[in-house]
Design an enzyme around this catalytic site. Sequence first.
Site, mmCIF file in Angstrom:
data_model
loop_
_atom_site.group_PDB
_atom_site.id
_atom_site.type_symbol
_atom_site.label_atom_id
_atom_site.label_comp_id
_atom_site.label_asym_id
_atom_site.label_seq_id
_atom_site.Cartn_x
_atom_site.Cartn_y
_atom_site.Cartn_z
ATOM 1 N N LYS A 80 0.849 -1.199 0.000
ATOM 2 C CA LYS A 80 0.000 0.000 0.000
ATOM 3 C C LYS A 80 0.883 1.247 0.000
ATOM 4 C CE LYS A 80 -4.008 1.992 2.445
ATOM 5 N NZ LYS A 80 -4.947 1.828 3.584
ATOM 6 N N SER A 155 -9.955 1.941 2.613
ATOM 7 C CA SER A 155 -9.080 2.726 1.757
ATOM 8 C C SER A 155 -8.051 1.897 0.985
ATOM 9 C CB SER A 155 -8.340 3.746 2.630
ATOM 10 O OG SER A 155 -7.480 3.095 3.562
ATOM 11 N N SER A 179 -10.350 -0.457 6.760
ATOM 12 C CA SER A 179 -9.713 -0.241 5.454
ATOM 13 C C SER A 179 -9.010 -1.453 4.856
ATOM 14 C CB SER A 179 -8.717 0.918 5.537
ATOM 15 O OG SER A 179 -9.402 2.141 5.617
#
Length: 487
Positions: A80, A155, A179
């Site tokens: 990420k 997210s 997330s």
Amino acid sequence: MLEILKKSAMEQSRALKNKEVSAVELTKASLERIKSIDEKLGAFNSLTEETALETAKKVDEKIAAGEELPLLAGVPLALKDNMNLIGSKTTASSKILENFVSPYNATATQKLLDNLIPIVGKANLDEFAMGSSNENSAFKKVHNPWNLNKVPGGSSGGSAASVASCEAALALGSDTGGSIRLPASFCGIVGMKPTYGKVSRYGLIAFASSLDQIGPFARTVEDAAALLEVISGYDKHDSTSLKLPVENYRNSLNNDIKGMKIGVVKELVQEGLAEDVQKAIQNAINTYKSLGAEIVEVSLPNLKHSIGIYYILATAECSSNLARFDGVKYGHRTDDAKNLLEMYCKTRAEGFGPEVKRRIMLGTYALSSGYYDAYYKKALQMRKVVTEDFLRVFAQVDALIAPTCPNTAFDLGSKTEDPLAMYLTDIATISANLAGIPAISIPAGFDKDGMPIGLQIMTPQLTEAKLFNLSYKFEQAHDYYKQLANI
């Protein structure tokens, strides 16, 4: 090579050890897959080809020398883009960090490199990890691999989409209010948030420091358990890191669950649940009964306050954490400023997107003089009450099950004009972050349109082995995890 990319991470690892494929070949196949499909998916902000191939080469050298490989060595992974990888851009999908190059490695990243896991690229996310749909990225939206017109969840949408589309076998995400679990649910894969403090946050760009936790994405529970083993452990750079030995979770994966008590969270299976999600939860209840577990209904009466508590605490912490992005030391700086104050204001106005600005303003308001006690202090007190609800319930049951989300993936653009509707997407996931407990989302079926449904399982703090075991037993009772997105 698509067939090998479709295999689980542990299967890929065994193929490498048996010399059925080389690590360089596997990494190149992953990179080629990204280059061929990611234009329509949008899962990656950047590729780290050189670093990945260097790591893969080291794996092949070890195999040639007959040396033992570290866990998951040679298996491609997506990182990420809010975790530092030295020499790569770490943008948090924000214009304010568009050209920021990491000067050091996050602890979790270093552990991946130490285990010779090739990091193929930096995965797209909602800007600064603020969002539930991955439509808030400053660069591009992420699309759901099961249906490109739908959101992947946020997210960590890029991380989840990369694993669901076989661009990478594994990924790391961060989970502040769901997330990791929400995108895992929407993309039909496994996503897990560990106990707070289990994984170091050093080198993770902070959103809300008392809630953020790094965790694994994978296509099977075994893969997720193995990846958590790699990244967990004490770190002196993170004062919240727990000084505990790293467990071998794979050893407990097939333990008998006969006689275990599993609580169904009443507040999360009542109104507002889509019909197909309701059926999937009933199927999960029946599955656990057939495996010998006892199912009881439990109540978390203060769960309804979780959204309110979270959006005060998280925004307050984000307001404080994001104050460092002011154009002085790093990141974007405006070209058009006559003095220091104007430089601050214009830099932040140009660099931050609308959702980040909204949360900074909410948090600044909650922390301001005259409102601190009414909002922030009260939210802290209520967080303790929610945590006590979990402690009371876990005195009666071994684990809790609930839907990861009341609905499946929604259409791109359908909630962007209504922030409150978007925030309510996290209703089932937020409370685990408030309580600091481990929680996982695993594939639990599909709705009438063929979109994945996630089952959420929660257990008490530091009981990841139990969590993975319960997840594995459900996974092996069905073939949901074997079904892959056709992209």
